[in-house]
Design a protein around this motif. Structure first.
Motif, PDB file in Angstrom:
ATOM      1  N   VAL A  25      -6.793  20.990   0.280  1.00 18.75           N
ATOM      2  CA  VAL A  25      -7.707  22.009  -0.228  1.00 18.75           C
ATOM      3  C   VAL A  25      -7.726  21.978  -1.750  1.00 18.75           C
ATOM      4  CG1 VAL A  25      -8.148  24.492  -0.389  1.00 18.75           C
ATOM      5  CG2 VAL A  25      -7.479  23.484   1.796  1.00 18.75           C
ATOM      6  N   ILE A 107     -11.987  17.533   5.273  1.00 18.57           N
ATOM      7  CA  ILE A 107     -12.376  18.779   4.612  1.00 18.57           C
ATOM      8  C   ILE A 107     -13.165  19.666   5.570  1.00 18.57           C
ATOM      9  CG2 ILE A 107     -13.798  19.763   2.756  1.00 18.57           C
ATOM     10  CD1 ILE A 107     -11.007  18.508   1.997  1.00 18.57           C
ATOM     11  N   GLU A 110     -11.023  21.273   8.026  1.00 14.35           N
ATOM     12  CA  GLU A 110      -9.995  22.107   7.411  1.00 14.35           C
ATOM     13  C   GLU A 110      -8.584  21.677   7.820  1.00 14.35           C
ATOM     14  OE1 GLU A 110     -11.023  26.190   8.224  1.00 14.35           O
ATOM     15  OE2 GLU A 110     -12.992  25.971   7.291  1.00 14.35           O
ATOM     16  N   GLU A 112      -4.877  20.286   7.282  1.00 13.01           N
ATOM     17  CA  GLU A 112      -3.870  20.410   6.231  1.00 13.01           C
ATOM     18  C   GLU A 112      -3.122  19.095   6.085  1.00 13.01           C
ATOM     19  OE1 GLU A 112      -1.366  23.807   6.618  1.00 13.01           O
ATOM     20  OE2 GLU A 112      -3.069  25.178   6.691  1.00 13.01           O
ATOM     21  N   LYS A 133     -12.511  21.303  13.764  1.00 15.07           N
ATOM     22  CA  LYS A 133     -11.694  22.470  13.438  1.00 15.07           C
ATOM     23  C   LYS A 133     -10.784  22.931  14.552  1.00 15.07           C
ATOM     24  CE  LYS A 133     -14.554  24.629   9.950  1.00 15.07           C
ATOM     25  NZ  LYS A 133     -15.216  25.849   9.535  1.00 15.07           N
TER      26      LYS A 133
END
Length: 134
Positions: A25, A107, A110, A112, A133
């Motif tokens: 992020v 991205i 999302e 990590e 996601k």
């Protein structure tokens, strides 16, 4: 990018991520904030083009911004591929596409960094089409 206001995005890129933020992020925010900094993006591409692992993610993001902004046209190239071959000859066009797809997929999903840090860019690029996601 609200946590970084005193320096240009290119000045903070490739540094330790902001406290409390996931590395993906943090880097993505820095990269996305460079959309008005062609020289900074080109400089960062030069720095990370031969590095591995996390730098592959960064390189994918930087290349994505360079392509999306169509700066290569401003530099006299009609195609992104021509630009890469002339300006960054160590980056193969095919690999650039894999890295850009990987960047966008991670991205958008999302993901990590902790979840993918042990997976090489080749595997991540292959997974880019199925990452979501959920």
């Amino acid at each position: 990018m609200s946590n970084v206001t005193t320096k240009a995005p290119s000045d903070v890129l490739l540094t330790k991520p902001l406290t409390g933020e996931d590395q993906l992020v943090s880097i993505a925010q820095q990269i996305e904030g460079m959309k008005d900094d062609r020289d900074g993006v080109y400089s960062q591409i030069s720095e990370v083009q031969n590095n591995k692992s996390f730098d592959d993610f960064k390189l994918g993001g930087l290349l994505t911004v360079a392509q999306e902004q169509k700066w290569y046209k401003d530099d006299g190239y009609s195609k992104f591929r021509e630009f890469l071959e002339a300006q960054f000859p160590t980056i193969e066009y095919r690999k650039a596409n894999y890295l850009m797809n990987m960047y966008v997929a991670l991205i958008e999903a999302e993901v990590e960094w902790e979840d993918v840090k042990d997976i090489g860019w080749t595997k991540l690029s292959r997974l880019a089409g199925v990452i979501d996601k959920s």
